[in-house]
Design an enzyme around this catalytic site. Structure first.
Site, mmCIF file in Angstrom:
data_model
loop_
_atom_site.group_PDB
_atom_site.id
_atom_site.type_symbol
_atom_site.label_atom_id
_atom_site.label_comp_id
_atom_site.label_asym_id
_atom_site.label_seq_id
_atom_site.Cartn_x
_atom_site.Cartn_y
_atom_site.Cartn_z
ATOM 1 N N HIS A 104 4.363 3.322 1.915
ATOM 2 C CA HIS A 104 3.454 2.450 2.663
ATOM 3 C C HIS A 104 2.038 2.656 2.132
ATOM 4 C CE1 HIS A 104 6.598 1.721 5.685
ATOM 5 N NE2 HIS A 104 6.904 2.992 5.507
ATOM 6 N N LYS A 148 6.227 22.508 -7.882
ATOM 7 C CA LYS A 148 5.677 22.741 -9.218
ATOM 8 C C LYS A 148 6.689 23.506 -10.049
ATOM 9 C CE LYS A 148 0.964 22.891 -7.625
ATOM 10 N NZ LYS A 148 -0.237 23.644 -7.402
ATOM 11 N N ASN A 180 25.744 18.012 0.664
ATOM 12 C CA ASN A 180 26.061 18.766 1.861
ATOM 13 C C ASN A 180 25.608 17.988 3.106
ATOM 14 O OD1 ASN A 180 26.782 20.991 3.537
ATOM 15 N ND2 ASN A 180 26.243 22.406 1.883
ATOM 16 N N ARG A 195 9.494 27.978 -13.721
ATOM 17 C CA ARG A 195 9.860 28.502 -15.049
ATOM 18 C C ARG A 195 10.811 27.552 -15.738
ATOM 19 N NH1 ARG A 195 14.952 31.841 -14.926
ATOM 20 N NH2 ARG A 195 15.589 31.855 -12.765
ATOM 21 N N GLY A 220 18.553 22.960 -0.290
ATOM 22 C CA GLY A 220 18.531 22.465 1.079
ATOM 23 C C GLY A 220 17.134 22.199 1.603
#
Length: 164
Positions: A93, A158, A63, A161, A120
């Protein structure tokens, strides 16, 4: 391989296309990117460093406003979808200021497996792999590898599920 200015011109031409110039977009992307699969669509504006380090599989969709800093290889599988404003960063860096101030840079490759969906505004950091069939929630900051077939979200991202 084209010079940086030529690639920047190609990217500007791509980003200046109108919605009815899909064939022109495809031609430009095939010149800019190393690999572009069948039925691959990138909505402008799109930004990248080099283009030639980007490998995209079939049935891909990105998108608006996606950024790929491709100082290292970015490999994107088949059936991958990126929401608006997704950012993929291979560039990194040094953390120590004295080293960073010398201008030292590095890059680490990124792999998005088949059937991955990135929501998004998500950011994918250097050197990571996102496993097949995984969905990353909008606005997530991915700082570690994400296994296959999970829903993962947050900052840092994280596993929330496991999916079927």
């Amino acid at each position: 391989m084209q010079g940086k200015k030529a690639r920047q011109k190609l990217l500007k031409t791509f980003n200046d296309t109108s919605p009815d110039e899909l064939d022109k977009r495809s031609i430009i992307l095939r010149e800019l990117l190393s690999t572009l699969g069948q039925r691959a669509v990138i909505e402008p504006p799109f930004f990248c460093d080099y283009g030639y380090n980007i490998h995209i599989g079939d049935n891909f969709y990105a998108n608006f406003n996606c950024v790929v800093l491709d100082c290292a290889e970015v490999t994107i599988g088949d059936n991958v979808f990126l929401g608006p404003g997704v950012q993929i960063y291979t560039a990194t860096h040094p953390l120590v200021a004295e080293e960073r101030n010398t201008g030292l840079e590095a890059a680490k490759p990124i792999v998005l497996g088949d059937s991955v969906w990135i929501g998004g505004g998500a950011i994918i950091n250097p050197g990571l792999t996102i496993g097949r069939g995984t969905t990353i929630g909008s606005g997530s900051v991915v700082t570690k590898n994400i296994p296959p077939n999970v829903f993962a979200a947050g900052n840092p991202c994280k596993v929330i599920r496991y999916l079927g």
